[in-house]
Scaffold this active site. Structure first.
Site, PDB file in Angstrom:
ATOM      1  N   GLY A   1       0.399  -0.960  -0.137  1.00 24.15           N
ATOM      2  CA  GLY A   1       0.155  -0.290   0.291  1.00 24.15           C
ATOM      3  C   GLY A   1       0.563   1.463   0.293  1.00 24.15           C
ATOM      4  O   GLY A   1       0.160   2.094   0.185  1.00 24.15           O
TER       5      GLY A   1
ATOM      6  N   LEU B   1      -8.653  -9.572 -11.895  1.00 28.33           N
ATOM      7  CA  LEU B   1      -9.554  -8.375 -12.584  1.00 28.33           C
ATOM      8  C   LEU B   1     -10.164  -7.666 -12.185  1.00 28.33           C
ATOM      9  O   LEU B   1     -11.254  -8.839 -11.280  1.00 28.33           O
ATOM     10  CB  LEU B   1      -9.663  -9.621 -13.456  1.00 28.33           C
ATOM     11  CG  LEU B   1      -8.921 -10.035 -15.069  1.00 28.33           C
ATOM     12  CD1 LEU B   1      -9.174 -10.879 -16.001  1.00 28.33           C
ATOM     13  CD2 LEU B   1      -7.835  -8.946 -15.544  1.00 28.33           C
TER      14      LEU B   1
ATOM     15  N   HIS C   1       0.663   0.658 -12.860  1.00 31.58           N
ATOM     16  CA  HIS C   1       1.411  -0.591 -13.650  1.00 31.58           C
ATOM     17  C   HIS C   1       3.035  -0.557 -13.785  1.00 31.58           C
ATOM     18  O   HIS C   1       3.364   0.749 -14.247  1.00 31.58           O
ATOM     19  CB  HIS C   1       1.329  -1.099 -15.678  1.00 31.58           C
ATOM     20  CG  HIS C   1       1.702  -2.474 -15.877  1.00 31.58           C
ATOM     21  ND1 HIS C   1       1.278  -3.723 -15.092  1.00 31.58           N
ATOM     22  CD2 HIS C   1       2.476  -2.867 -16.584  1.00 31.58           C
ATOM     23  CE1 HIS C   1       1.879  -4.375 -15.666  1.00 31.58           C
ATOM     24  NE2 HIS C   1       2.711  -3.596 -16.673  1.00 31.58           N
TER      25      HIS C   1
END
Length: 188
Positions: free
Chosen positions: A11, A86, A103
């Site tokens: 996180g 997903l 990403h």
């Protein structure tokens, strides 16, 4: 604008976003959602006063669980910050052009199923790349295939270890991800 941050791991990006928007008059980090009960991101969020929810796979894929959760916190926008599953189609349909992902590579290279975290950095190293970076993109039903919003690059050398590559890329995330999120929200 109430945003939900979806996370699976430690996180650092989640905490960075919460701190970045802490004094914002237009953006509120309203909820942190994780698919893992032991994600340290939940501790970070709770320490910063942001409500959390855990939705394992069955719950994540259940509109009767997720949609009321999103409505309870009046979520307008979703930010994936190290979220591995997903996103189910019903959420993508409910939030059209309102879900983004970060990403740890320069998409379209090193994306898709199984390409997350160290797997990405190992592939970059193995390929002998001279640069790597981060990509922020819109979320679609196909993993890592949404339109690219922003990319930031950093040079890497043959002497860099996988950990060195990961650290260089992570520095880009810390510096640029909150600013990209802010810019996207301004342009909605």
């Amino acid at each position: 604008m109430n945003i939900a941050i979806f996370v699976s791991g430690s996180g650092t990006n989640c905490e960075n976003l919460i701190k970045y928007f802490a004094d914002s008059e237009s953006v509120n980090c309203a909820l942190v959602v994780s698919n893992k009960f032991d994600a340290y991101a939940l501790v970070r969020a709770e320490n910063l006063g942001v409500p959390t929810a855990v939705t394992p796979k069955a719950e994540l894929n259940n509109p009767d669980v997720m949609m009321p959760l999103m409505q309870k916190y009046s979520i307008d926008f979703i930010v994936l910050a190290g979220f591995l599953p997903l996103v189910p189609n019903f959420l993508i349909d409910a939030y059209p052009h309102r879900i983004i992902n970060i990403h740890p590579a320069l998409l379209p290279k090193y994306g898709g199923k199984g390409m997350w975290g160290h797997h990405v950095h190992e592939a970059v190293k193995e390929a002998g790349e001279t640069e790597t970076g981060m990509t922020v993109h819109w979320v679609t039903p196909i993993c890592d295939s949404g339109e690219i919003i922003a990319q930031y690059k950093v040079a890497i050398s043959p002497d860099d270890t996988v950990d060195d590559i990961a650290e260089k890329e992570h520095q880009l995330e810390m510096k640029y991800f909150p600013k990209v999120v802010e810019e996207v929200l301004k342009n909605l």
